[in-house]
Scaffold this motif. Structure first.
Motif, PDB file in Angstrom:
ATOM      1  N   TYR A   1     -54.131  46.052  24.167  1.00 44.86           N
ATOM      2  CA  TYR A   1     -52.970  45.310  24.301  1.00 44.86           C
ATOM      3  C   TYR A   1     -52.769  44.791  25.764  1.00 44.86           C
ATOM      4  CZ  TYR A   1     -47.954  44.777  24.959  1.00 44.86           C
ATOM      5  OH  TYR A   1     -46.571  44.102  25.105  1.00 44.86           O
ATOM      6  N   PHE A   2     -53.362  45.585  26.674  1.00 45.85           N
ATOM      7  CA  PHE A   2     -53.413  44.932  28.258  1.00 45.85           C
ATOM      8  C   PHE A   2     -53.969  43.825  28.252  1.00 45.85           C
ATOM      9  CE2 PHE A   2     -54.885  44.929  32.283  1.00 45.85           C
ATOM     10  CZ  PHE A   2     -53.614  44.892  33.275  1.00 45.85           C
ATOM     11  N   ALA A   3     -55.432  43.721  27.562  1.00 46.31           N
ATOM     12  CA  ALA A   3     -56.272  42.470  27.615  1.00 46.31           C
ATOM     13  C   ALA A   3     -55.404  41.021  26.787  1.00 46.31           C
ATOM     14  CB  ALA A   3     -57.346  42.741  26.795  1.00 46.31           C
ATOM     15  N   VAL A   4     -54.896  41.605  25.745  1.00 41.55           N
ATOM     16  CA  VAL A   4     -54.295  40.502  25.124  1.00 41.55           C
ATOM     17  C   VAL A   4     -53.037  39.827  25.889  1.00 41.55           C
ATOM     18  CG1 VAL A   4     -52.672  39.793  23.027  1.00 41.55           C
ATOM     19  CG2 VAL A   4     -54.854  40.961  22.677  1.00 41.55           C
ATOM     20  N   VAL A   5     -52.085  40.648  26.348  1.00 42.66           N
ATOM     21  CA  VAL A   5     -51.090  40.255  27.272  1.00 42.66           C
ATOM     22  C   VAL A   5     -51.641  39.691  28.513  1.00 42.66           C
ATOM     23  CG1 VAL A   5     -49.144  41.062  28.765  1.00 42.66           C
ATOM     24  CG2 VAL A   5     -49.650  41.979  26.440  1.00 42.66           C
ATOM     25  N   SER A   6     -52.856  40.205  29.121  1.00 42.08           N
ATOM     26  CA  SER A   6     -53.298  39.411  30.227  1.00 42.08           C
ATOM     27  C   SER A   6     -53.639  37.978  29.880  1.00 42.08           C
ATOM     28  CB  SER A   6     -54.516  40.157  30.949  1.00 42.08           C
ATOM     29  OG  SER A   6     -54.006  41.481  31.435  1.00 42.08           O
ATOM     30  N   LEU A   7     -54.558  37.897  28.988  1.00 40.53           N
ATOM     31  CA  LEU A   7     -54.948  36.466  28.354  1.00 40.53           C
ATOM     32  C   LEU A   7     -53.751  35.527  28.200  1.00 40.53           C
ATOM     33  CD1 LEU A   7     -57.444  35.117  27.595  1.00 40.53           C
ATOM     34  CD2 LEU A   7     -56.897  35.818  25.130  1.00 40.53           C
ATOM     35  N   ALA A   8     -52.655  36.089  27.585  1.00 42.37           N
ATOM     36  CA  ALA A   8     -51.649  35.447  27.314  1.00 42.37           C
ATOM     37  C   ALA A   8     -50.842  34.766  28.425  1.00 42.37           C
ATOM     38  CB  ALA A   8     -50.384  35.933  26.238  1.00 42.37           C
ATOM     39  N   SER A   9     -50.673  35.704  29.544  1.00 38.77           N
ATOM     40  CA  SER A   9     -50.139  35.376  30.713  1.00 38.77           C
ATOM     41  C   SER A   9     -50.762  34.565  31.589  1.00 38.77           C
ATOM     42  CB  SER A   9     -49.896  36.518  31.479  1.00 38.77           C
ATOM     43  OG  SER A   9     -49.323  36.576  32.917  1.00 38.77           O
ATOM     44  N   GLY A  10     -52.405  34.497  31.575  1.00 40.52           N
ATOM     45  CA  GLY A  10     -52.949  33.806  32.089  1.00 40.52           C
ATOM     46  C   GLY A  10     -53.093  32.508  31.723  1.00 40.52           C
ATOM     47  N   LEU A  11     -53.065  32.249  30.183  1.00 41.29           N
ATOM     48  CA  LEU A  11     -53.007  31.103  29.532  1.00 41.29           C
ATOM     49  C   LEU A  11     -51.608  30.392  29.860  1.00 41.29           C
ATOM     50  CD1 LEU A  11     -54.305  29.219  27.543  1.00 41.29           C
ATOM     51  CD2 LEU A  11     -53.239  30.299  25.851  1.00 41.29           C
ATOM     52  N   GLY A  12     -50.842  31.034  29.997  1.00 42.02           N
ATOM     53  CA  GLY A  12     -49.117  30.487  30.373  1.00 42.02           C
ATOM     54  C   GLY A  12     -49.043  29.917  31.574  1.00 42.02           C
ATOM     55  N   LYS A  13     -50.033  30.599  32.801  1.00 45.25           N
ATOM     56  CA  LYS A  13     -49.776  30.009  33.797  1.00 45.25           C
ATOM     57  C   LYS A  13     -50.704  29.028  34.181  1.00 45.25           C
ATOM     58  CE  LYS A  13     -49.288  34.257  36.265  1.00 45.25           C
ATOM     59  NZ  LYS A  13     -49.844  35.272  37.373  1.00 45.25           N
ATOM     60  N   LEU A  14     -51.759  28.752  33.242  1.00 49.68           N
ATOM     61  CA  LEU A  14     -52.685  27.475  33.321  1.00 49.68           C
ATOM     62  C   LEU A  14     -51.774  26.307  32.819  1.00 49.68           C
ATOM     63  CD1 LEU A  14     -56.046  28.579  32.115  1.00 49.68           C
ATOM     64  CD2 LEU A  14     -55.578  27.910  34.184  1.00 49.68           C
ATOM     65  N   ILE A  15     -50.990  26.561  31.572  1.00 48.23           N
ATOM     66  CA  ILE A  15     -50.320  25.124  31.203  1.00 48.23           C
ATOM     67  C   ILE A  15     -49.016  25.090  31.571  1.00 48.23           C
ATOM     68  CG2 ILE A  15     -51.721  25.455  28.921  1.00 48.23           C
ATOM     69  CD1 ILE A  15     -49.399  26.708  27.615  1.00 48.23           C
ATOM     70  N   SER A  16     -48.616  25.949  32.451  1.00 46.61           N
ATOM     71  CA  SER A  16     -47.155  25.734  33.026  1.00 46.61           C
ATOM     72  C   SER A  16     -47.085  24.597  33.639  1.00 46.61           C
ATOM     73  CB  SER A  16     -46.739  27.143  33.760  1.00 46.61           C
ATOM     74  OG  SER A  16     -47.494  27.160  34.953  1.00 46.61           O
ATOM     75  N   ALA A  17     -45.969  23.988  33.923  1.00 47.79           N
ATOM     76  CA  ALA A  17     -45.824  22.742  34.708  1.00 47.79           C
ATOM     77  C   ALA A  17     -45.628  23.132  36.329  1.00 47.79           C
ATOM     78  CB  ALA A  17     -44.587  22.200  34.461  1.00 47.79           C
ATOM     79  N   ARG A  18     -46.293  22.244  37.183  1.00 46.47           N
ATOM     80  CA  ARG A  18     -46.448  22.625  38.379  1.00 46.47           C
ATOM     81  C   ARG A  18     -44.906  21.979  39.143  1.00 46.47           C
ATOM     82  NH1 ARG A  18     -49.609  25.790  37.102  1.00 46.47           N
ATOM     83  NH2 ARG A  18     -51.951  25.778  37.594  1.00 46.47           N
ATOM     84  N   GLY A  19     -44.554  22.257  40.335  1.00 44.34           N
ATOM     85  CA  GLY A  19     -43.625  21.668  40.957  1.00 44.34           C
ATOM     86  C   GLY A  19     -43.512  22.129  42.332  1.00 44.34           C
ATOM     87  N   ARG A  20     -42.595  21.552  43.349  1.00 43.96           N
ATOM     88  CA  ARG A  20     -42.264  21.608  44.672  1.00 43.96           C
ATOM     89  C   ARG A  20     -41.268  22.784  44.538  1.00 43.96           C
ATOM     90  NH1 ARG A  20     -39.200  18.156  47.262  1.00 43.96           N
ATOM     91  NH2 ARG A  20     -38.476  16.953  44.939  1.00 43.96           N
TER      92      ARG A  20
END
Length: 104
Positions: free
Chosen positions: A15-34
């Motif tokens: 479960y920890f591995a799946v959640v970490s993977l999903a969180s990391g993927l979310g950070k990669l595709i999230s929008a950047r901003g100031r």
């Protein structure tokens, strides 16, 4: 081998591995901003923050919590008993306690 997946430690690690993977993927595709003051400010439904912090009391919460605790435990006791005169007396006491909690 199939039962090892059901052990709490292995299930937690998966479960920890799946959640970490999903969180990391979310950070990669999230929008950047100031970073602005609005991003770090506390949201209070569009209103300015109150300079004097509120100090809520827990008295009302404890009365409601006690009401539901008495109600649920009373129903559990009555549901698991036979319908004897003692159960009726217990129900009457339960009603009196709940009325006393409601009236304060």
């Amino acid at each position: 081998m199939n039962n090892i997946l059901l052990t709490p430690l292995v299930a937690f690690l998966i479960y920890f591995a799946v959640v970490s993977l999903a969180s990391g993927l979310g950070k990669l595709i999230s929008a950047r901003g100031r970073d602005t003051a609005f991003k770090t400010a506390t949201y209070a439904s569009g209103e300015a923050n109150d300079p004097i912090p509120a100090a809520p009391g827990y008295r009302q919460f404890f009365v409601v919590a006690l009401f539901f605790a008495v109600l649920h435990l009373g129903v559990l006791m009555l549901g698991s008993s036979d319908l004897s005169p003692i159960s009726g007396l217990y129900l009457l006491g339960l009603i009196l306690v709940l009325v006393a909690l409601i009236l304060g």
